[in-house]
Design a protein around this motif. Sequence first.
Motif, short mmCIF file in Angstrom:
data_model
loop_
_atom_site.label_atom_id
_atom_site.label_comp_id
_atom_site.label_asym_id
_atom_site.label_seq_id
_atom_site.Cartn_x
_atom_site.Cartn_y
_atom_site.Cartn_z
N THR A 1 38.42 52.42 48.89
CA THR A 1 38.31 52.95 50.25
C THR A 1 37.12 52.30 50.95
OG1 THR A 1 36.89 54.81 49.61
CG2 THR A 1 39.27 55.18 49.52
N ILE A 2 37.15 52.37 52.28
CA ILE A 2 36.09 51.77 53.07
C ILE A 2 35.83 52.64 54.29
CG2 ILE A 2 37.72 50.27 54.29
CD1 ILE A 2 35.47 48.14 54.37
N TYR B 1 34.21 51.93 48.22
CA TYR B 1 34.29 52.71 46.99
C TYR B 1 35.48 52.17 46.19
CZ TYR B 1 31.59 55.76 50.06
OH TYR B 1 30.66 56.25 50.94
N TYR B 2 35.31 52.13 44.89
CA TYR B 2 36.36 51.58 44.03
C TYR B 2 36.61 52.47 42.83
CZ TYR B 2 35.71 47.21 46.58
OH TYR B 2 35.63 46.25 47.56
N PHE C 1 39.16 43.89 42.35
CA PHE C 1 39.71 44.13 43.67
C PHE C 1 38.58 44.22 44.70
CE2 PHE C 1 43.84 46.58 42.39
CZ PHE C 1 44.15 45.57 41.51
N THR C 2 38.87 43.78 45.92
CA THR C 2 37.91 43.86 47.01
C THR C 2 38.61 44.36 48.26
OG1 THR C 2 36.64 41.99 46.12
CG2 THR C 2 36.24 42.62 48.41
N GLN D 1 42.11 42.49 48.43
CA GLN D 1 42.24 41.28 47.62
C GLN D 1 42.26 41.70 46.16
OE1 GLN D 1 42.65 37.96 48.50
NE2 GLN D 1 42.93 37.64 46.30
N MET D 2 43.31 41.34 45.46
CA MET D 2 43.47 41.73 44.06
C MET D 2 43.50 40.50 43.19
SD MET D 2 46.30 44.77 44.51
CE MET D 2 47.61 43.64 45.00
N ASN D 3 42.50 40.37 42.33
CA ASN D 3 42.39 39.23 41.43
C ASN D 3 42.52 39.69 39.98
OD1 ASN D 3 41.84 37.52 43.64
ND2 ASN D 3 39.66 37.93 43.49
#
Length: 123
Positions: A50-51, A59-60, A68-69, A82-84
């Motif tokens: 969330t942002i 928050y992650y 993830f970002t 963005q999911m890496n």
Amino acid sequence: QVQLVESGGGSVQAGGSLRLSCTVSGYIASRYCMGWFRQVPGKGREGVATIHTASGTTYYADSVKGRFTISQDNARNTVTLQMNNLKPEDTAMYYCAARGGVWCPLSPQYNYWGQGTQVTVSS
């Protein structure tokens, strides 16, 4: 009327990357939060990231930290995930959500939801 439209889902092999976008239209509140959630069949909706759009505070979930970002583009009214280094356990329907205020929980206590976009990660 608030509308959230997700895009960017798809299929990828483990270790790959995907970028999800959520475009927002309509007025939410003077201060509001955006979030990404995911859900697999038979389970509840899980908070991913969330942002707070005014402060940029993020928050992650522990399961995605470092991989993830979440970010925002205020000019385009877009929030991106963005999911890496994706893992098979990341497979789910991903939803964009919004709520007014300054509290951006990872629990699904949000007022507005998109239709979802499927992410599938194969091993």
